[in-house]
Design an enzyme around this catalytic site. Sequence first.
Site, short mmCIF file in Angstrom:
data_model
loop_
_atom_site.label_atom_id
_atom_site.label_comp_id
_atom_site.label_asym_id
_atom_site.label_seq_id
_atom_site.Cartn_x
_atom_site.Cartn_y
_atom_site.Cartn_z
N SER A 9 0.84 -1.21 0.00
CA SER A 9 0.00 0.00 0.00
C SER A 9 0.87 1.24 0.00
CB SER A 9 -0.91 0.00 1.23
OG SER A 9 -1.53 1.26 1.33
N HIS A 34 -1.11 -1.08 -4.30
CA HIS A 34 -2.41 -0.77 -3.71
C HIS A 34 -2.49 0.73 -3.42
CE1 HIS A 34 -6.05 -1.93 -1.43
NE2 HIS A 34 -5.68 -1.02 -0.54
N ASP A 36 -4.77 3.76 -1.86
CA ASP A 36 -5.89 4.06 -0.97
C ASP A 36 -6.38 5.49 -1.16
OD1 ASP A 36 -6.21 1.65 0.61
OD2 ASP A 36 -4.19 2.06 1.36
N MET A 38 -9.06 8.25 0.09
CA MET A 38 -9.97 8.56 1.21
C MET A 38 -10.52 9.97 1.07
SD MET A 38 -7.58 7.16 4.27
CE MET A 38 -6.78 5.56 4.19
N HIS A 67 -8.29 1.39 -4.24
CA HIS A 67 -9.28 1.11 -3.18
C HIS A 67 -9.96 2.43 -2.84
CE1 HIS A 67 -9.82 -0.10 1.36
NE2 HIS A 67 -10.97 -0.01 0.73
N MET A 69 -12.22 4.60 -0.76
CA MET A 69 -12.93 4.78 0.50
C MET A 69 -13.63 6.13 0.41
SD MET A 69 -9.93 3.26 2.90
CE MET A 69 -8.77 3.36 1.55
N MET A 138 -11.72 -6.03 4.43
CA MET A 138 -11.01 -5.16 5.38
C MET A 138 -10.75 -5.91 6.69
SD MET A 138 -10.51 -2.52 3.63
CE MET A 138 -9.55 -1.75 4.93
N GLY A 143 -9.28 3.72 6.98
CA GLY A 143 -9.00 5.12 7.26
C GLY A 143 -7.53 5.41 7.57
N GLY A 145 -3.35 3.62 7.93
CA GLY A 145 -2.38 2.53 7.86
C GLY A 145 -1.90 2.20 9.27
N GLY A 146 -1.22 1.09 9.39
CA GLY A 146 -0.55 0.75 10.65
C GLY A 146 -1.45 0.33 11.80
N ASP A 176 -6.90 -6.63 3.53
CA ASP A 176 -6.38 -5.27 3.62
C ASP A 176 -6.41 -4.76 5.05
OD1 ASP A 176 -5.51 -2.76 3.07
OD2 ASP A 176 -7.29 -2.11 1.98
C1 DX5 Z 1 -6.70 1.25 5.41
C2 DX5 Z 1 -6.19 1.03 4.00
C3 DX5 Z 1 -5.12 0.00 3.90
C4 DX5 Z 1 -3.85 0.37 4.59
C5 DX5 Z 1 -3.09 -0.87 4.88
O1 DX5 Z 1 -7.71 2.18 5.37
O2 DX5 Z 1 -7.25 0.62 3.16
O3 DX5 Z 1 -4.86 -0.32 2.54
O4 DX5 Z 1 -3.07 1.26 3.84
O5 DX5 Z 1 -2.02 -0.50 5.65
P1 DX5 Z 1 -1.40 -1.44 6.79
O6 DX5 Z 1 -0.83 -2.64 6.10
O7 DX5 Z 1 -0.37 -0.54 7.37
O8 DX5 Z 1 -2.52 -1.80 7.73
ZN ZN Z 2 -6.71 -0.26 1.15
#
Ligand code: DX5
Ligand code: ZN
Length: 217
Positions: A9, A34, A36, A38, A67, A69, A138, A143, A145-146, A176
């Site tokens: 990602s 990937h 993201d 948002m 992806h 969101m 999910m 929303g 990462g990490g 994800d």
């Molecule tokens: C969360 C995202 C994920 C995220 C994954 O809202 O859709 O794609 O970036 O990141 P990690 O692997 O850090 O959970």
């Molecule tokens: Zn994602």
Amino acid sequence: MQSPLIAPSILSADFGNIQRDVEMLNNSMADFIHVDIMDGVFVPNLSFGFPVLKAINKQATKPLDVHLMIVDPDRYIQTFVENGAAYISVHIEACNHLHRSIQLIKSFGIKAGVAINPHTSIDLLEDIIADIDIVCLMSVNPGFGGQKFIENTYNKVRKLKQLIMSKNSHALIEIDGGVTNENAKELVAAGADVLVAGNFVFSSSDPINTIKTLKNI
Ligand code: DX5
Ligand code: ZN
């Protein structure tokens, strides 16, 4: 056990060095990038928009797995296609007319996916699963990462795999959120085809090797 497809990602990349990080992914065993998106409405965070996506697409040699969101995604599907999306996943929770959204994505000749939140039942995919190419399951609340991986995901993967087989669907199962070397093997054993990993890849000292580790899990 078949090795999974790996989709790092880009959300966890260093946006001051985005070209360097995309080149790293190009040179790695990653299968997709990937991306993201948002909107600050569907999820409590903003990520980035078309200029950044365009810059990523210019450098990337791997297919972009986008992806969304965002609410009302139909408004932007064409622009995402024009900016290089190979896969687009929309959230089941954000679409009033999911079937129409999927047909719209497919009308551009690209792959269509449905993303599904941790609280949403797999059963809701029953009447769409045969029409889609990928389910973005999910394993955290979207929303950020990490975040920490939600353990109930294993049950959902198994249930989704059964649904896919019972409907003769070719949909891939993508996980994800919170994926690491500690849960990757069990996820693949449960039926996962694609592993997204942001923080685990980009916070490691050797991301190329971390991607390889996930690939060879
Ligand atoms: C969360 C995202 C994920 C995220 C994954 O809202 O859709 O794609 O970036 O990141 P990690 O692997 O850090 O959970
Ligand atoms: Zn994602």
